[in-house]
Write a protein that holds these residues in place. Sequence first.
Motif, PDB file in Angstrom:
ATOM      1  N   ASP A  31      52.156  23.487  45.977  1.00  0.00           N
ATOM      2  CA  ASP A  31      52.193  24.743  45.231  1.00  0.00           C
ATOM      3  C   ASP A  31      50.864  25.477  45.414  1.00  0.00           C
ATOM      4  O   ASP A  31      49.800  24.856  45.534  1.00  0.00           O
ATOM      5  CB  ASP A  31      52.435  24.467  43.742  1.00  0.00           C
ATOM      6  CG  ASP A  31      53.799  23.835  43.487  1.00  0.00           C
ATOM      7  OD1 ASP A  31      54.763  24.215  44.186  1.00  0.00           O
ATOM      8  OD2 ASP A  31      53.899  22.956  42.605  1.00  0.00           O
ATOM      9  N   TRP A  32      50.938  26.805  45.398  1.00  0.00           N
ATOM     10  CA  TRP A  32      49.746  27.607  45.653  1.00  0.00           C
ATOM     11  C   TRP A  32      48.713  27.465  44.536  1.00  0.00           C
ATOM     12  O   TRP A  32      49.053  27.485  43.357  1.00  0.00           O
ATOM     13  CB  TRP A  32      50.124  29.083  45.808  1.00  0.00           C
ATOM     14  CG  TRP A  32      51.089  29.347  46.931  1.00  0.00           C
ATOM     15  CD1 TRP A  32      52.318  29.927  46.844  1.00  0.00           C
ATOM     16  CD2 TRP A  32      50.903  29.049  48.317  1.00  0.00           C
ATOM     17  NE1 TRP A  32      52.909  29.998  48.073  1.00  0.00           N
ATOM     18  CE2 TRP A  32      52.070  29.464  48.999  1.00  0.00           C
ATOM     19  CE3 TRP A  32      49.873  28.463  49.049  1.00  0.00           C
ATOM     20  CZ2 TRP A  32      52.225  29.326  50.373  1.00  0.00           C
ATOM     21  CZ3 TRP A  32      50.036  28.318  50.427  1.00  0.00           C
ATOM     22  CH2 TRP A  32      51.199  28.747  51.067  1.00  0.00           C
ATOM     23  N   LEU A  33      47.465  27.358  44.941  1.00  0.00           N
ATOM     24  CA  LEU A  33      46.343  27.417  44.015  1.00  0.00           C
ATOM     25  C   LEU A  33      45.898  28.869  43.895  1.00  0.00           C
ATOM     26  O   LEU A  33      46.177  29.688  44.779  1.00  0.00           O
ATOM     27  CB  LEU A  33      45.177  26.572  44.529  1.00  0.00           C
ATOM     28  CG  LEU A  33      45.448  25.088  44.799  1.00  0.00           C
ATOM     29  CD1 LEU A  33      44.215  24.434  45.410  1.00  0.00           C
ATOM     30  CD2 LEU A  33      45.866  24.370  43.523  1.00  0.00           C
ATOM     31  N   LYS A  34      45.209  29.191  42.844  1.00  0.00           N
ATOM     32  CA  LYS A  34      44.702  30.553  42.690  1.00  0.00           C
ATOM     33  C   LYS A  34      43.523  30.754  43.647  1.00  0.00           C
ATOM     34  O   LYS A  34      42.567  29.964  43.626  1.00  0.00           O
ATOM     35  CB  LYS A  34      44.260  30.804  41.249  1.00  0.00           C
ATOM     36  CG  LYS A  34      44.034  32.272  40.942  1.00  0.00           C
ATOM     37  CD  LYS A  34      43.813  32.492  39.458  1.00  0.00           C
ATOM     38  CE  LYS A  34      43.712  33.976  39.136  1.00  0.00           C
ATOM     39  NZ  LYS A  34      44.965  34.693  39.314  1.00  0.00           N
ATOM     40  N   PRO A  35      43.571  31.775  44.493  1.00  0.00           N
ATOM     41  CA  PRO A  35      42.447  31.998  45.419  1.00  0.00           C
ATOM     42  C   PRO A  35      41.185  32.400  44.660  1.00  0.00           C
ATOM     43  O   PRO A  35      41.247  33.064  43.621  1.00  0.00           O
ATOM     44  CB  PRO A  35      42.939  33.163  46.295  1.00  0.00           C
ATOM     45  CG  PRO A  35      44.400  33.277  46.045  1.00  0.00           C
ATOM     46  CD  PRO A  35      44.642  32.758  44.674  1.00  0.00           C
ATOM     47  N   ARG A  36      40.056  32.001  45.200  1.00  0.00           N
ATOM     48  CA  ARG A  36      38.784  32.456  44.664  1.00  0.00           C
ATOM     49  C   ARG A  36      38.498  33.869  45.167  1.00  0.00           C
ATOM     50  O   ARG A  36      39.043  34.275  46.206  1.00  0.00           O
ATOM     51  CB  ARG A  36      37.674  31.501  45.095  1.00  0.00           C
ATOM     52  CG  ARG A  36      37.810  30.117  44.465  1.00  0.00           C
ATOM     53  CD  ARG A  36      36.920  29.086  45.111  1.00  0.00           C
ATOM     54  NE  ARG A  36      37.054  27.793  44.448  1.00  0.00           N
ATOM     55  CZ  ARG A  36      36.676  26.637  44.976  1.00  0.00           C
ATOM     56  NH1 ARG A  36      36.158  26.610  46.192  1.00  0.00           N
ATOM     57  NH2 ARG A  36      36.828  25.507  44.299  1.00  0.00           N
ATOM     58  N   PRO A  37      37.677  34.629  44.479  1.00  0.00           N
ATOM     59  CA  PRO A  37      37.374  36.001  44.920  1.00  0.00           C
ATOM     60  C   PRO A  37      36.855  36.029  46.364  1.00  0.00           C
ATOM     61  O   PRO A  37      35.923  35.295  46.705  1.00  0.00           O
ATOM     62  CB  PRO A  37      36.296  36.467  43.932  1.00  0.00           C
ATOM     63  CG  PRO A  37      36.538  35.649  42.704  1.00  0.00           C
ATOM     64  CD  PRO A  37      37.012  34.306  43.193  1.00  0.00           C
ATOM     65  N   ALA A  38      37.494  36.843  47.201  1.00  0.00           N
ATOM     66  CA  ALA A  38      37.108  37.029  48.611  1.00  0.00           C
ATOM     67  C   ALA A  38      37.135  35.724  49.414  1.00  0.00           C
ATOM     68  O   ALA A  38      36.439  35.579  50.419  1.00  0.00           O
ATOM     69  CB  ALA A  38      35.722  37.682  48.706  1.00  0.00           C
ATOM     70  N   ASP A 147      52.112  34.904  41.079  1.00  0.00           N
ATOM     71  CA  ASP A 147      50.846  35.500  40.651  1.00  0.00           C
ATOM     72  C   ASP A 147      50.533  36.734  41.499  1.00  0.00           C
ATOM     73  O   ASP A 147      50.378  36.616  42.727  1.00  0.00           O
ATOM     74  CB  ASP A 147      49.732  34.451  40.811  1.00  0.00           C
ATOM     75  CG  ASP A 147      48.364  34.955  40.409  1.00  0.00           C
ATOM     76  OD1 ASP A 147      48.251  36.119  39.986  1.00  0.00           O
ATOM     77  OD2 ASP A 147      47.397  34.185  40.527  1.00  0.00           O
ATOM     78  N   PRO A 148      50.411  37.928  40.905  1.00  0.00           N
ATOM     79  CA  PRO A 148      50.133  39.139  41.692  1.00  0.00           C
ATOM     80  C   PRO A 148      48.790  39.089  42.416  1.00  0.00           C
ATOM     81  O   PRO A 148      48.642  39.676  43.494  1.00  0.00           O
ATOM     82  CB  PRO A 148      50.170  40.270  40.651  1.00  0.00           C
ATOM     83  CG  PRO A 148      50.018  39.600  39.330  1.00  0.00           C
ATOM     84  CD  PRO A 148      50.603  38.233  39.477  1.00  0.00           C
ATOM     85  N   ASP A 149      47.810  38.381  41.859  1.00  0.00           N
ATOM     86  CA  ASP A 149      46.516  38.239  42.545  1.00  0.00           C
ATOM     87  C   ASP A 149      46.686  37.437  43.831  1.00  0.00           C
ATOM     88  O   ASP A 149      46.078  37.756  44.860  1.00  0.00           O
ATOM     89  CB  ASP A 149      45.494  37.544  41.638  1.00  0.00           C
ATOM     90  CG  ASP A 149      45.078  38.404  40.453  1.00  0.00           C
ATOM     91  OD1 ASP A 149      45.165  39.649  40.567  1.00  0.00           O
ATOM     92  OD2 ASP A 149      44.686  37.841  39.420  1.00  0.00           O
ATOM     93  N   PHE A 150      47.521  36.387  43.760  1.00  0.00           N
ATOM     94  CA  PHE A 150      47.797  35.613  44.972  1.00  0.00           C
ATOM     95  C   PHE A 150      48.533  36.467  45.998  1.00  0.00           C
ATOM     96  O   PHE A 150      48.230  36.421  47.195  1.00  0.00           O
ATOM     97  CB  PHE A 150      48.625  34.368  44.646  1.00  0.00           C
ATOM     98  CG  PHE A 150      49.095  33.632  45.868  1.00  0.00           C
ATOM     99  CD1 PHE A 150      48.226  32.836  46.588  1.00  0.00           C
ATOM    100  CD2 PHE A 150      50.404  33.765  46.320  1.00  0.00           C
ATOM    101  CE1 PHE A 150      48.646  32.173  47.738  1.00  0.00           C
ATOM    102  CE2 PHE A 150      50.831  33.113  47.462  1.00  0.00           C
ATOM    103  CZ  PHE A 150      49.954  32.308  48.170  1.00  0.00           C
ATOM    104  N   GLN A 151      49.492  37.269  45.548  1.00  0.00           N
ATOM    105  CA  GLN A 151      50.241  38.138  46.462  1.00  0.00           C
ATOM    106  C   GLN A 151      49.311  39.069  47.224  1.00  0.00           C
ATOM    107  O   GLN A 151      49.393  39.191  48.455  1.00  0.00           O
ATOM    108  CB  GLN A 151      51.270  38.959  45.679  1.00  0.00           C
ATOM    109  CG  GLN A 151      52.416  38.163  45.118  1.00  0.00           C
ATOM    110  CD  GLN A 151      53.299  38.992  44.209  1.00  0.00           C
ATOM    111  OE1 GLN A 151      52.962  40.116  43.851  1.00  0.00           O
ATOM    112  NE2 GLN A 151      54.427  38.441  43.821  1.00  0.00           N
TER     113      GLN A 151
END
Length: 216
Positions: A31-38, A147-151
Amino acid sequence: MENIYLFSGLGADRRVFANLDLTGFQVIYVDWLKPRPAEALESYVFRLAEHYQIPKQGANVLGVSFGGMCIAELAKYYDFKKTILISSAKTKDELPKLLGISKLLSLHKLLPDAATSSTSLKVLSWLFGAKSDEDKNLLQAILKDTDPDFQRWAVDKIVHWENTQTPANCLHIHGDKDHLLPIQYVDYSIRIKGGGHFMVWNKAAELSFPIRNFLL
């Protein structure tokens, strides 16, 4: 029983694998983890592999769409036993050119609205090849939970992907009706007639035999 690590796609999660027959293997969903900024894609996939304790040698991996691209990145440093890509790209040359970039940017705008906008869902259903009510309902439910941030992060990584190395010992299955990643750009192993970008779900029975045959 051998493990197989399953990577889902952008705008998808483990539910897309529900119809795939991987009897005889211990399935581990990545499952996808939340990406860190940049965060760079390379850094992200290493973090993902470490989180799920994917061994650097001898693992079986299967990826759909963006998940396949993540596997291609890892394959530059990991010695996988068997690699299976579905509705994906092995290198940047298998991504569609200008028209494809335009589609991906449009996809980026449509994804957050898909759960509530009938127009966005209609366009996305066509792009993904979700035809039946069951297909569309699953796609809508998955997009609602993504998660829209992941998208946003993942679309940016796809648009700027620079990989040129093809994974070793790779089975690449692609549909000839894939509207997101058209088959004419892809050096595929197996062509699925009428298969769209969502075929891991709605053509799972047709995919299961060649996948199991390749793994065993």
